[in-house]
Design a protein around this motif. Structure first.
Motif, PDB file in Angstrom:
ATOM      1  N   VAL A   1       0.834  -1.200   0.000  1.00  0.00           N
ATOM      2  CA  VAL A   1       0.000   0.000   0.000  1.00  0.00           C
ATOM      3  C   VAL A   1       0.869   1.250   0.000  1.00  0.00           C
ATOM      4  N   GLU A   2       1.973   1.243   0.735  1.00  0.00           N
ATOM      5  CA  GLU A   2       2.888   2.391   0.732  1.00  0.00           C
ATOM      6  C   GLU A   2       3.381   2.688  -0.686  1.00  0.00           C
ATOM      7  N   HIS A   3       3.734   1.653  -1.423  1.00  0.00           N
ATOM      8  CA  HIS A   3       4.196   1.849  -2.798  1.00  0.00           C
ATOM      9  C   HIS A   3       3.057   2.312  -3.696  1.00  0.00           C
ATOM     10  N   ASP A   4       1.855   1.798  -3.465  1.00  0.00           N
ATOM     11  CA  ASP A   4       0.702   2.240  -4.265  1.00  0.00           C
ATOM     12  C   ASP A   4       0.432   3.727  -4.056  1.00  0.00           C
ATOM     13  N   LEU A   5       0.505   4.174  -2.813  1.00  0.00           N
ATOM     14  CA  LEU A   5       0.247   5.587  -2.528  1.00  0.00           C
ATOM     15  C   LEU A   5       1.352   6.467  -3.098  1.00  0.00           C
ATOM     16  N   TYR A   6       2.581   5.973  -3.087  1.00  0.00           N
ATOM     17  CA  TYR A   6       3.660   6.734  -3.709  1.00  0.00           C
ATOM     18  C   TYR A   6       3.384   6.924  -5.198  1.00  0.00           C
ATOM     19  N   TYR A   7       2.921   5.877  -5.861  1.00  0.00           N
ATOM     20  CA  TYR A   7       2.611   5.972  -7.287  1.00  0.00           C
ATOM     21  C   TYR A   7       1.515   7.002  -7.534  1.00  0.00           C
ATOM     22  N   ILE A   8       0.455   6.956  -6.734  1.00  0.00           N
ATOM     23  CA  ILE A   8      -0.665   7.879  -6.916  1.00  0.00           C
ATOM     24  C   ILE A   8      -0.208   9.329  -6.767  1.00  0.00           C
ATOM     25  N   GLU A   9       0.622   9.581  -5.782  1.00  0.00           N
ATOM     26  CA  GLU A   9       1.054  10.950  -5.508  1.00  0.00           C
ATOM     27  C   GLU A   9       2.095  11.454  -6.507  1.00  0.00           C
ATOM     28  N   ASN A  10       2.757  10.565  -7.221  1.00  0.00           N
ATOM     29  CA  ASN A  10       3.843  10.967  -8.116  1.00  0.00           C
ATOM     30  C   ASN A  10       3.607  10.538  -9.555  1.00  0.00           C
ATOM     31  N   TRP A  11       2.351  10.307  -9.924  1.00  0.00           N
ATOM     32  CA  TRP A  11       2.063   9.793 -11.265  1.00  0.00           C
ATOM     33  C   TRP A  11       2.544  10.727 -12.368  1.00  0.00           C
ATOM     34  N   SER A  12       3.024  10.131 -13.416  1.00  0.00           N
ATOM     35  CA  SER A  12       3.317  10.837 -14.666  1.00  0.00           C
ATOM     36  C   SER A  12       3.356   9.789 -15.765  1.00  0.00           C
ATOM     37  N   VAL A  13       3.269  10.215 -17.017  1.00  0.00           N
ATOM     38  CA  VAL A  13       3.351   9.284 -18.132  1.00  0.00           C
ATOM     39  C   VAL A  13       4.719   8.611 -18.149  1.00  0.00           C
ATOM     40  N   LEU A  14       5.762   9.368 -17.815  1.00  0.00           N
ATOM     41  CA  LEU A  14       7.105   8.792 -17.785  1.00  0.00           C
ATOM     42  C   LEU A  14       7.217   7.710 -16.722  1.00  0.00           C
ATOM     43  N   LEU A  15       6.549   7.915 -15.570  1.00  0.00           N
ATOM     44  CA  LEU A  15       6.569   6.889 -14.534  1.00  0.00           C
ATOM     45  C   LEU A  15       5.846   5.630 -15.021  1.00  0.00           C
ATOM     46  N   ASP A  16       4.723   5.793 -15.715  1.00  0.00           N
ATOM     47  CA  ASP A  16       4.021   4.641 -16.284  1.00  0.00           C
ATOM     48  C   ASP A  16       4.906   3.887 -17.274  1.00  0.00           C
TER      49      ASP A  16
END
Length: 517
Positions: A483-498
């Motif tokens: 869940v910690e990693h999921d929340l990090y993804y949500i807060e830092n989303w970008s197309v480059l991250l995807d």
């Protein structure tokens, strides 16, 4: 959903609003009692709303096309083949196109309120376009390049451009008014906190034009004279706990707190319950004695608010992520179709039963989605409710199933969810089974704020998976880290991250699969 008015509903349902009704979840087996009007509002079918930011962006794009198009058209009709140098024309058209966006922005021609009213915005639009041409003529004079651009072309460009811009504004105004009538531009809003502060905020919001807010009701944990049952004509529909369920069922867009900043403890308690929702949360600064710089506030008309939480992946980001999912998902589906075909044949040859396995899992905003997978368990031991997690050497797993689970090939049918159903994304928090547990405790009981991972669409792969947190969650630490990693993804989303996660996923499947059985 068209527009609705809670106060009109109260008048039509006065008898019902005087008696309790059932609403929301359960508490120790008992369904919580709630205001009947909340049930009626929640039962109204809702259409997806469009962000004002997207409408304003579309208006800018239309203006840009109008200027570039008319400039090029008049050149083709009047000057093509008759002039020696084309560069001055190209530079002039490009400069006027970009300049028009800047001038129109300065003249406040793009807010939704301006787009709704053609006459006032049309006058300002022509005035801004005229000013741009006067600036262009002055530039030609001072740079001594007036003889390089045809005056006939300039005159034709001016009038054709003005006509195209006005025609575009007519279409935009008609479109915005239609969307307004059908409720597609509304922001369904709840007010937290009754009493004088709540009433003052509602009165202030109602005095503004074109805010697009549709107040659904008031919520307050207080049950005394400080929080009456009726606030500025709007009913108090329940407590903060009720608001969480209400927000999910009505697809609420916005919550505004009227609590003073000095009520820090009470405010934080409420925010901890609400931050798991995919909505915008604002703190009213209407009556606050604390005065910050104007840029510190957001505004609904002239009513200032402080931004507390923003819905993640909103406005144009939604469009970008949707397009990314559809394009890349379709290419992946085509490229991996031979692997999927071979897998389907292997499953059929290995055991009896269907090739695919469907399981209900948590999706966006806690809504349930049917996730499609290749069947990896014996058909007579299928676990549709995920009552028991798959463990190492689990006898339920078939021979083919053991391989496709280890390599995550069993997840490939979810590309169909992405491309055709749209209830999954390529990248996002992995969707968990509704009854999944860690150490015999439901995930939401183990992790505080667990449901915050549902503020975005779930994905086939995610930040947690490429960092090794995939597979069995037999301990509380494993689900907490996921869940910690999921929340990090949500807060830092970008197309480059995807893109990074998609590229990294195959490598992580080979090197970080110790928890996948």
């Amino acid at each position: 959903m068209g527009t609705f008015d809670v106060r009109d509903m109260m008048k039509a349902d006065a008898a019902a609003s005087a008696s309790p009704a059932m609403f929301g979840g359960s508490d120790k087996g008992q369904t919580r009692r709630f205001h009947p009007l909340a049930e009626r509002i929640a039962a109204i079918p809702v259409k997806p709303t469009l962000s004002p930011v997207m409408i304003e962006g579309a208006a800018r794009l239309l203006d840009l096309i109008a200027v570039l198009g008319t400039g090029g058209l008049i050149y083709w009709l009047y000057a093509a083949g008759k002039v020696e140098y084309t560069l001055p024309y190209q530079v002039t058209v490009a400069a006027l196109a970009l300049g028009s966006l800047a001038v129109f922005q300065a003249l406040q021609l793009y807010p939704i309120g301006a787009l709704r009213h053609f006459v006032g915005s049309g006058v300002r639009l022509v005035a801004g376009w005229t000013m741009l041409f006067l600036v262009a003529l002055a530039a030609f004079f001072f740079l001594k390049i007036g003889d390089q651009v045809s005056r006939g072309w300039l005159i034709g460009f001016y009038f054709a451009g003005a006509g195209a811009l006005l025609a575009g504004r007519v279409l935009t105004t008609a479109g915005v008014r239609y969307l307004t009538r059908t409720g597609r531009l509304e922001r369904r809003t709840a007010i937290v906190g009754g009493g004088e502060a709540g009433e003052a905020l509602i009165r202030a919001l109602e005095s503004q034009k074109d805010t697009g807010l549709r107040i659904c009701g008031v919520f307050d944990d207080r049950n005394d004279e400080r929080s009456p049952d009726l606030v500025a004509g709007y009913p108090k529909l329940g407590t903060i706990d009720d608001l969480v369920e209400f927000a999910r069922r009505t697809k609420l867009d916005l919550v505004i707190f009227t609590l003073p900043i000095s009520a820090e403890a009470r405010l934080l308690t409420m925010l901890r319950k609400l931050w798991v929702l995919p909505i915008d949360i604002r703190l009213s600064a209407h009556l606050s004695k604390l005065r910050l710089r104007p840029r510190s506030y957001s505004y609904f008309g002239a009513v200032p608010v402080l931004d507390v939480f923003d819905r993640p992946i909103a406005d144009w980001d939604i469009v970008v992520k949707w397009a990314f999912d559809k394009v890349v998902g379709t290419l992946a589906l085509i490229a991996l179709s031979p692997v999927m075909l071979v897998t389907a044949i292997a499953i059929k040859l290995d055991t009896t039963g269907p090739v695919f396995f469907r399981q209900k899992r948590y999706g966006f905003n806690n809504e349930t989605v049917d996730v499609l997978k290749f069947r990896s368990l014996r058909n007579d031991m299928a676990d549709h409710n995920a009552a028991k997690q798959v463990t190492r050497d689990d006898p339920r797993v078939t021979r083919v199933g053991r391989f496709i689970r280890k390599t995550s090939i069993d997840e490939l049918p979810q590309l169909l969810n992405v491309v055709f159903k749209g209830d999954l994304s390529l990248v996002g928090p992995r969707p968990h089974a509704i009854h999944a547990k860690a150490s015999n405790r439901a995930y939401e009981q183990v992790v505080d704020g667990y449901f915050a991972r549902h503020k975005v669409k779930p994905g086939i792969t995610g930040w947690a998976q490429i960092n090794g947190w995939r597979g069995e969650t037999d301990t509380e630490e494993k689900i907490q880290r996921r869940v910690e990693h999921d929340l990090y993804y949500i807060e830092n989303w970008s197309v480059l991250l995807d893109l990074y996660i998609l590229v990294k996923t195959p490598f992580s499947l080979l090197t970080k699969n110790e928890n996948a059985y």
